[in-house]
Design an enzyme around this catalytic site. Structure first.
Site, short mmCIF file in Angstrom:
data_model
loop_
_atom_site.label_atom_id
_atom_site.label_comp_id
_atom_site.label_asym_id
_atom_site.label_seq_id
_atom_site.Cartn_x
_atom_site.Cartn_y
_atom_site.Cartn_z
CD1 TRP A 56 -1.50 2.04 -6.12
CD2 TRP A 56 -2.13 3.16 -4.30
NE1 TRP A 56 -2.57 2.83 -6.47
CE2 TRP A 56 -2.98 3.52 -5.37
CE3 TRP A 56 -2.34 3.74 -3.05
CZ2 TRP A 56 -4.02 4.43 -5.23
CZ3 TRP A 56 -3.37 4.64 -2.90
CH2 TRP A 56 -4.19 4.99 -3.98
CG HIS A 57 -0.17 5.99 -0.74
ND1 HIS A 57 -0.52 4.91 0.03
CD2 HIS A 57 -1.25 6.82 -0.73
CE1 HIS A 57 -1.75 5.07 0.50
NE2 HIS A 57 -2.21 6.22 0.04
N GLY A 58 3.46 5.79 -3.65
CA GLY A 58 4.59 6.39 -4.34
C GLY A 58 5.90 5.75 -3.92
CG MET A 110 -1.96 1.15 1.17
SD MET A 110 -3.01 1.25 2.65
CE MET A 110 -4.01 -0.21 2.47
#
Length: 383
Positions: free
Chosen positions: A316-318, A313
Site C-alpha cells: 500500500w505504501h508503494g 501494508m
C-alpha cells in the site's frame, strides 16, 4: 497550497474556521459549513492541477455508484462472496491502476488522498457486507471521504463513527472544551512538525548524508525521529482542526518509541492504519483460516497472517523494493514475537519484571529504527 504545510494554509484555515466556531458556540449544526470548507481547501490545494480535480470528482462518483449498487445487492441477495469480492476489486481498482502506472512513470488517476479515500471506501463495502451499514447517503459519504483535515495523510476514521459526530450538535460548554483541546493539539503539532522535525532534518542533512558507517548510523536513528515528528505533527494538527469542525478524529500516535515489543509498537504507531489492517485484513484472514482449517495450529495461522497483513501494508505504501521489504520485515518480526510470547516459558516467567521490560524496550527500539532505515530506501542503497 500545501495542507498543514505552509503559512498561506494556516491563514486561510484561521479565517475559514471562525464561522464554524460561531456555529458551534451558537449550538447550530456545523456539518454543512464544514463540507463547504472542505471543498474550498481541496480546490485551493489543486488549483493548478485541473486533471487531479477531474480524477477526484470521477473517483468519488465511481465509489458512490459501486457502494450504492453493492448495498442494493446485499439487501436483495444477502451475504454473497462473489459479489463481495467483485465490489472490493472494483473499489480497489483505481488505486491499483494508479500504483502500477507509477512504476512505468505514467500519471493516471493520481490525485490528493486517493490512498486514504480507498481505505474508507473499502471499510464501507466491508461493513455493508457484514450488515453493519444499511444505507449510504451521498452527502455523508462524500464528506467522509474528502474531509480535508484527514484527506492527505489520515488519520483514517470509520464511517459510522464519523456520521455520529456529523449528526451531533454539542452543548456550548462541551463544544468549547473540544475547541480548547483542538487548539492545543494544533499548537503541539506545529512544534512537532516545524520545530522538532526540522531540527532532526538538519541533523540528517549535515551529519547523515556523507556515506560512512557513522553517517549511516546517524541517519538510521535520526530518520525514525524525523518521520515521527513530521507525521505525528501533521496528525495532531489534522485532529485538532477536525475538533473545531465538530469531528473527533481518532488518535494516530501514542508514544511509539516507548513500545516494549513489536506488537505494542503497532498499537502505538499510525494507530488508525494498523487497526484498519487488523480489523479488515488480519482478523478476517484468521477467521477464514480457522473455518477452512488451512493450518495445523492457530499459531501458524497467526504467524502467516501477520506476514500477509504487513506485506499488504508495505505494498500500500508503494510498489518499491524498500516498501515491500519494510512490510515483510515487520511481518516476520510480528510472527516471531507471537511465537515467542506463546511458546517461551522464559517470557511468561519474566515479562512483568522491570529489567525484562527495559531490555525488551531497547531491542524493540533498535528493531523499529532499523525498519525505518529500510523504509527510507537508504538500506538498499548501501547493500
Amino acid at each position: 497550497m500545501i495542507l498543514f504545510g505552509e503559512l498561506y494554509f494556516f491563514v486561510c484555515a484561521g479565517l475559514l474556521l471562525i464561522p464554524a466556531l460561531v456555529l458551534g458556540i451558537m449550538e447550530k449544526p456545523i456539518k454543512y459549513y464544514g463540507f463547504f470548507v472542505t471543498i474550498v481547501f481541496i480546490l485551493l490545494a489543486l488549483w493548478n492541477k485541473p486533471t487531479e480535480i477531474f480524477y477526484m470528482a470521477g473517483y468519488l462518483i465511481f465509489q458512490f455508484i459501486i457502494i450504492t449498487l453493492f448495498l442494493r445487492i446485499r439487501q436483495a441477495k444477502g451475504r454473497t462472496r462473489c459479489w463481495f469480492w467483485t465490489f472490493i476489486t472494483l473499489s480497489l481498482a483505481p488505486l491499483v491502476l494508479y500504483k502500477i502506472a507509477g512504476l512505468f512513470e505514467i500519471s493516471i488517476l493520481g490525485f490528493m488522498g486517493i490512498s486514504y479515500m480507498t481505505f474508507k471506501s473499502l471499510q464501507v463495502i466491508i461493513e455493508i457486507h457484514d450488515g453493519l451499514i444499511k444505507e449510504c447517503k451521498p452527502f455523508e459519504f462524500i464528506y467522509f471521504l474528502t474531509f480535508f483535515p484527514a484527506v492527505l495523510s489520515g488519520p483514517i476514521d470509520r464511517s459510522r463513527r464519523f456520521n455520529e459526530d456529523l449528526a451531533l450538535v454539542r452543548p456550548r460548554e462541551q463544544y468549547l472544551d473540544l475547541v480548547g483541546a483542538g487548539l492545543f493539539k494544533i499548537c503541539q503539532g506545529l512544534v512537532y512538525k516545524f520545530v522538532l522535525a526540522q531540527a532532526v532534518y538538519q541533523a540528517i542533512t549535515y551529519l547523515g548524508m556523507e556515506g560512512g558507517w557513522y553517517s549511516n548510523a546517524i541517519y538510521l536513528y535520526s530518520y525514525g525521529f524525523y518521520l515521527f515528528f513530521d507525521f505525528a505533527g501533521y496528525s495532531l494538527m489534522a485532529i485538532g482542526t477536525s475538533y473545531i469542525l465538530g469531528i473527533i478524529t481518532p488518535r494516530n500516535f501514542r508514544e511509539p518509541f516507548l513500545s516494549i515489543d513489536i506488537k505494542d509498537f503497532w498499537d502505538r504507531w499510525h494507530i488508525t492504519l494498523s487497526y484498519w489492517f487488523r480489523d479488515f485484513v488480519f482478523s478476517r484472514f484468521m477467521m477464514a483460516s480457522m473455518k477452512g482449517k488451512w493450518f495445523k495450529s492457530k499459531l501458524t495461522g497467526a504467524s502467516i497472517g501477520f506476514m500477509v497483513n504487513m506485506l499488504l501494508m508495505g505494498l500500500w505504501h508503494g510498489l518499491t523494493y524498500s516498501y515491500i521489504l519494510y512490510g515483510l520485515y515487520h511481518g516476520v518480526l510480528l510472527a516471531i514475537t507471537e511465537i515467542y510470547q506463546k511458546k517461551s516459558k522464559f517470557y511468561k516467567k519474566h515479562k512483568k519484571e522491570k529489567w525484562y521490560k527495559i531490555v525488551s524496550w531497547f531491542i524493540t527500539f533498535n528493531l523499529v529504527m532499523f525498519g525505518f532505515f529500510i523504509f527510507s530506501g537508504r538500506f538498499l542503497e548501501i547493500i
